[in-house]
Enzyme design. Structure first.
Site, short mmCIF file in Angstrom:
data_model
loop_
_atom_site.label_atom_id
_atom_site.label_comp_id
_atom_site.label_asym_id
_atom_site.label_seq_id
_atom_site.Cartn_x
_atom_site.Cartn_y
_atom_site.Cartn_z
N GLU A 96 0.89 -1.19 -0.02
CA GLU A 96 -0.03 0.21 -0.07
C GLU A 96 0.72 1.24 0.16
OE1 GLU A 96 -4.40 -1.32 1.62
OE2 GLU A 96 -2.91 -0.55 3.20
N CYS A 109 3.32 8.68 1.02
CA CYS A 109 3.90 7.71 2.12
C CYS A 109 4.27 6.35 1.43
CB CYS A 109 2.74 7.45 3.28
SG CYS A 109 3.13 6.20 4.32
N CYS A 116 5.96 -6.59 7.62
CA CYS A 116 7.11 -6.04 8.56
C CYS A 116 7.59 -7.13 9.41
CB CYS A 116 6.83 -4.75 9.30
SG CYS A 116 8.01 -4.15 10.06
N CYS A 120 5.28 -4.50 15.77
CA CYS A 120 4.62 -3.49 16.79
C CYS A 120 3.12 -3.95 17.06
CB CYS A 120 4.85 -2.31 16.35
SG CYS A 120 6.56 -1.43 16.08
N CYS A 123 0.43 -1.97 15.28
CA CYS A 123 0.47 -1.76 13.78
C CYS A 123 -0.12 -2.98 12.78
CB CYS A 123 1.93 -1.56 13.45
SG CYS A 123 2.35 -1.50 11.94
N GLY A 174 6.73 -1.68 6.44
CA GLY A 174 7.99 -2.26 6.44
C GLY A 174 8.73 -1.26 7.29
N GLU A 175 9.77 -1.92 7.59
CA GLU A 175 11.05 -1.23 8.47
C GLU A 175 12.25 -0.75 7.63
OE1 GLU A 175 13.68 0.66 10.26
OE2 GLU A 175 11.96 0.16 11.71
N SER A 206 11.49 6.89 8.83
CA SER A 206 10.78 6.33 10.18
C SER A 206 11.37 5.08 10.57
CB SER A 206 9.26 6.55 10.26
OG SER A 206 8.78 6.14 11.43
N SER A 229 10.55 5.90 16.19
CA SER A 229 9.13 5.40 16.91
C SER A 229 9.67 4.98 18.45
CB SER A 229 8.57 4.32 16.11
OG SER A 229 8.11 4.78 15.00
N LEU A 230 9.17 5.89 19.33
CA LEU A 230 9.47 5.59 20.68
C LEU A 230 8.40 4.91 21.44
CD1 LEU A 230 12.04 6.22 22.32
CD2 LEU A 230 11.03 8.43 22.82
N HIS A 231 7.40 5.49 21.71
CA HIS A 231 6.11 5.04 22.03
C HIS A 231 5.99 4.71 23.67
CE1 HIS A 231 5.17 5.04 17.86
NE2 HIS A 231 5.78 3.79 17.75
N ASN A 305 -4.17 4.87 15.75
CA ASN A 305 -5.11 4.84 14.85
C ASN A 305 -5.55 3.36 15.01
OD1 ASN A 305 -5.13 7.14 13.52
ND2 ASN A 305 -3.02 6.79 12.57
N CYS A 349 -1.40 6.36 9.96
CA CYS A 349 0.00 5.69 10.65
C CYS A 349 -0.50 4.60 11.27
CB CYS A 349 0.43 6.55 11.54
SG CYS A 349 2.15 6.36 12.06
#
Length: 356
Positions: A96, A109, A116, A120, A123, A174-175, A206, A229-231, A305, A349
């Site tokens: 996508e 994007c 991935c 996470c 995600c 993906g990463e 990212s 990406s911390l979170h 999201n 996201c």
């Protein structure tokens, strides 16, 4: 005997094109016009390259292809600001890509993998699992796809300029740092002054915190924006949300980020997905303030999201504002609450995924 595989022209830099021509006793000056056809004219067939000699076009048609990605589906958000494309890859996998409009700019994007491996928990791509890396050409093709879509949809006039792709965020499926070489080659192709000419300050990558990749970025001093990406601000909390933190613990990640900023002189955007009652309290805000103290940083706050694989809820507006106020008042730490786009079509996201 099997025929050799065709070369995807989107995999090649402009220098590679010159080499390709030289190796076939063709005039390397044709590389500039071919590059222009690919990235300025955005052609998708060799017949649309009349300025190239027939012998060059014939050789290209015999040995290469223009790796455009067919559209399996396209979905528009209800507000008209976002379009999500489901694109088909040559091996029948799908990815996508999202076109987002903001005031004064258009952003694509871009995905870097099918699925991935980082896992996470909130995600949708992480919930898919990992299938494979994308090639540089498959990454580039997403940008050219969006650029072509903008050109075909625009109706420029004396007062309304044609929309142009100027911003790329590698925040799709993906990463990116797990697919480092292909991603960096794609960025080099997209930045080439003779083509799409995307400025480095308009490209954001990212990462979930792949420490070796961050350190390699620091060594190479690549001029792009890095988002981490911390979170969570403690190792146990982060490992519960981001399984990759078990491989690259929080203290190692922050040390790598410090090295990156000291080496490059660049600040990092730290992304924090705000989950109601999970990581959006005043104590969490103070924890992130202490964690990032002394680092050149900005915090991007992203209300969660929804995805079908995670039952958390997005933070409330008042909690996000309180979090932001603590960062500003107590730590002089700048932050923004991410402007949401395409949530109703699962284009936000953490929502990207793909099915056959």
């Amino acid at each position: 005997m099997s025929q050799p595989a065709l070369t995807n022209l989107y995999d090649l830099t402009r220098a590679d094109l010159r080499t390709w021509l030289i190796q076939r006793d063709l005039n390397p000056t044709h590389a500039a016009r071919l590059w222009s056809y690919l990235y300025l004219d955005l052609v998708d067939t060799f017949d649309a390259m009349p300025d190239l000699p027939a012998r060059v076009r014939d050789r290209l048609a015999a040995e290469t292809f223009i790796g455009t990605l067919p559209i399996a589906a396209a979905t528009d958000s209800s507000d008209g600001f976002t379009r999500k494309y489901l694109l088909s890859l040559p091996d029948a996998e799908r990815i996508e890509t999202v076109l987002m409009r903001f005031t004064g700019r258009v952003t694509a994007c871009i995905s870097s993998q099918v699925g991935c491996a980082m896992g996470c928990v909130f995600c949708a791509t992480g919930q898919m699992g990992y299938t494979r890396h994308l090639s540089a050409g498959e990454i580039v093709a997403q940008a050219t796809h969006v650029a072509r879509a903008l050109r075909s949809n625009s109706a420029p006039s004396a007062t309304v300029p044609r929309e142009r792709l100027r911003n790329i965020v590698l925040m799709g499926m993906g990463e990116p740092l797990h697919n480092y070489d292909a991603v960096m080659r794609a960025i080099d192709i997209l930045r080439d002054d003779g083509g799409l000419a995307l400025a480095a300050e308009r490209i954001t990558l990212s990462t979930v915190g792949v420490v070796p990749g961050i350190l390699r970025l620091a060594r190479e001093k690549r001029p792009l924006h890095l988002a981490v990406s911390l979170h969570a601000a403690t190792q146990p909390e982060r490992a519960a949300l981001v399984p990759a933190a078990r491989k690259w613990p929080l203290d190692e990640l922050i040390a790598a980020c410090r090295t990156y900023s000291e080496t490059t002189g660049r600040r990092i955007f730290y992304e924090w997905t705000l989950i109601d009652g999970k990581n959006d309290t005043p104590d969490h805000a103070r924890a992130v303030g202490h964690l990032l103290r002394g680092l050149p940083a900005q915090v991007n706050l992203i209300p969660l999201n929804p995805t079908t694989g995670y039952d958390g809820a997005p933070t409330r507006t008042e909690a996000a504002r309180r979090f932001q106020k603590i960062l500003a008042d107590e730590f002089a730490l700048p932050s923004t609450v991410r402007q949401r786009r395409g949530i109703d079509i699962a284009a936000g996201c953490g929502q990207l995924a793909a099915t056959r």
